[in-house]
Write a protein that holds these residues in place. Structure first.
Motif, PDB file in Angstrom:
ATOM      1  N   ILE A  86      -4.110  -2.699   0.296  1.00 46.62           N
ATOM      2  CA  ILE A  86      -5.088  -2.792  -0.790  1.00 46.62           C
ATOM      3  C   ILE A  86      -6.265  -3.578  -0.222  1.00 46.62           C
ATOM      4  O   ILE A  86      -6.092  -4.716   0.236  1.00 46.62           O
ATOM      5  N   ALA A  87      -7.445  -2.961  -0.208  1.00 46.92           N
ATOM      6  CA  ALA A  87      -8.621  -3.609   0.374  1.00 46.92           C
ATOM      7  C   ALA A  87      -9.630  -3.918  -0.727  1.00 46.92           C
ATOM      8  O   ALA A  87     -10.103  -3.010  -1.406  1.00 46.92           O
ATOM      9  N   CYS A  88      -9.921  -5.212  -0.906  1.00 53.28           N
ATOM     10  CA  CYS A  88     -10.816  -5.631  -1.989  1.00 53.28           C
ATOM     11  C   CYS A  88     -12.105  -6.209  -1.422  1.00 53.28           C
ATOM     12  O   CYS A  88     -12.080  -7.058  -0.539  1.00 53.28           O
ATOM     13  N   GLU A 107      -1.869 -11.515  -7.833  1.00 52.39           N
ATOM     14  CA  GLU A 107      -0.912 -11.800  -8.909  1.00 52.39           C
ATOM     15  C   GLU A 107      -0.398 -10.514  -9.564  1.00 52.39           C
ATOM     16  O   GLU A 107       0.788 -10.400  -9.894  1.00 52.39           O
ATOM     17  N   ALA A 108      -1.285  -9.533  -9.720  1.00 50.59           N
ATOM     18  CA  ALA A 108      -0.881  -8.267 -10.346  1.00 50.59           C
ATOM     19  C   ALA A 108       0.131  -7.533  -9.460  1.00 50.59           C
ATOM     20  O   ALA A 108       1.072  -6.905  -9.965  1.00 50.59           O
ATOM     21  N   CYS A 109      -0.044  -7.632  -8.149  1.00 53.58           N
ATOM     22  CA  CYS A 109       0.922  -7.004  -7.222  1.00 53.58           C
ATOM     23  C   CYS A 109       2.277  -7.700  -7.341  1.00 53.58           C
ATOM     24  O   CYS A 109       3.329  -7.048  -7.322  1.00 53.58           O
ATOM     25  N   GLU A 110       2.234  -9.029  -7.468  1.00 58.48           N
ATOM     26  CA  GLU A 110       3.495  -9.775  -7.623  1.00 58.48           C
ATOM     27  C   GLU A 110       4.181  -9.358  -8.922  1.00 58.48           C
ATOM     28  O   GLU A 110       5.379  -9.045  -8.949  1.00 58.48           O
ATOM     29  N   ALA A 161      -5.295  -4.152 -12.308  1.00 55.18           N
ATOM     30  CA  ALA A 161      -4.316  -3.123 -12.694  1.00 55.18           C
ATOM     31  C   ALA A 161      -4.598  -1.796 -11.999  1.00 55.18           C
ATOM     32  O   ALA A 161      -3.670  -1.074 -11.609  1.00 55.18           O
ATOM     33  N   ALA A 162      -5.876  -1.475 -11.833  1.00 53.71           N
ATOM     34  CA  ALA A 162      -6.223  -0.202 -11.186  1.00 53.71           C
ATOM     35  C   ALA A 162      -5.854  -0.222  -9.700  1.00 53.71           C
ATOM     36  O   ALA A 162      -5.422   0.796  -9.151  1.00 53.71           O
ATOM     37  N   PHE A 163      -6.017  -1.387  -9.045  1.00 56.43           N
ATOM     38  CA  PHE A 163      -5.592  -1.487  -7.637  1.00 56.43           C
ATOM     39  C   PHE A 163      -4.080  -1.246  -7.544  1.00 56.43           C
ATOM     40  O   PHE A 163      -3.602  -0.496  -6.690  1.00 56.43           O
ATOM     41  N   VAL A 164      -3.333  -1.897  -8.443  1.00 54.29           N
ATOM     42  CA  VAL A 164      -1.870  -1.784  -8.415  1.00 54.29           C
ATOM     43  C   VAL A 164      -1.453  -0.336  -8.689  1.00 54.29           C
ATOM     44  O   VAL A 164      -0.616   0.230  -7.978  1.00 54.29           O
TER      45      VAL A 164
END
Ligand code: B1M
Length: 210
Positions: free
Chosen positions: A143-145, A161-164, A129-132
């Motif tokens: 977005i780099a993980c 999935e959160a981005c989707e 959620a924080a990335f999104v």
């Protein structure tokens, strides 16, 4: 022993003070920042990693080596950054939820910045959620993980999935990396790009921005 070997040895011994003296000296002697990083600091950290795996050193020793690494990387940062580069795009970066390793993430951040990409550093233990939220609120197109544990790399799938779910999947490129991550894993979770090292990550991010 060459100065680069000395840097590697001092890193392994966790001697941040010596690293603070040796890195500028190596630069003065004409060694490139890239060589000092790869053949000195990273080479030393990989010895520490092997010893950690074989139970020859434990968390406290690894932590002081990591502190020495941070000292060295900070000293090299201005030399690794290309000066005056035009901002090319914006990325957010973080180590995934449950994972506290940040040395590789910091290197990737530095290399991206060196390519002229503005980077929002979300730190470690970053939830999907924080990335999104960062991508949406700060207008990041990348977005780099980063993940260093086999138990946390699975969180990368949740980022995709959160981005989707947030409806931003077509607006961002999701890059993944870290020691246990592979190209096959990247494809399996539907991320856009895997890189084995920070320099290739910077090249890939720059091409995504273009
Ligand atoms: Co940890 N640790 N650690 N550790 N640690 C590893 C990762 C481990 C492989 C050691 C081992 O057993 N040999 C092992 C993981 C095993 C596994 O899951 N397969 C491990 C473990 C088990 C643990 C703990 C669980 C130990 C414990 O508590 N019992 C614990 C977990 C804590 C947590 O996160 N929740 C833990 C803790 C720690 C410390 C805190 C002591 C410390 C971290 C300090 C810090 O980061 N500030 C630490 C360290 C330092 C390591 C090792 C020794 C070194 C990692 C490192 O910084 N490497 C590591 C052993 C190893 O990797 N050989 C180990 C240097 C760094 C530059 O490499 O991050 O891989 P790396 O980044 C590379 C590439 O992967 C790539 O670019 C960089 C180079 O150019 N890259 C990307 C990274 N992210 C990228 C993203 C990209 C693209 C490329 O795109 C977005």
């Amino acid at each position: 022993m060459s100065i680069i070997e000395e840097i590697s040895a001092k890193l392994q011994a966790g001697k941040a003070k010596d690293i603070r003296e040796l890195v500028p000296k190596a630069l003065e002697e004409g060694h490139s920042a890239g060589d000092i990083l790869e053949k000195g600091l990273l080479a030393g950290m990989s010895v520490v990693g092997e010893k950690f795996k074989n139970n020859e050193v434990y968390v406290p020793e690894v932590l002081i080596a990591a502190r020495a690494m941070k000292t060295g990387v900070e000293l090299l940062q201005p030399y690794l950054k290309s000066e005056g580069a035009e901002p090319l795009g914006k990325a957010c970066i973080g180590t995934v939820e449950g994972d506290l390793h940040d040395i590789g993430k910091n290197l990737v951040k530095m290399m991206l910045e060196g390519k002229g990409i503005e980077v929002v550093d979300l730190g470690v233990d970053v939830s999907p959620a924080a990335f999104v939220a960062a991508a949406k609120e700060q207008g990041c197109t990348i977005i780099a993980c980063s993940a260093l544990l086999t138990t946390t790399m699975v969180k990368m799938r949740e980022v995709v999935e959160a981005c989707e779910a947030a409806g931003i999947r077509d607006q961002v490129k999701i890059m993944v990396g870290g020691a246990p991550v592979t190209e096959a894993f990247c494809r399996s979770i539907g991320a856009d790009g895997y890189c084995a090292d920070a320099a290739s990550a910077a090249d890939m991010a720059a091409s995504f921005c273009r």
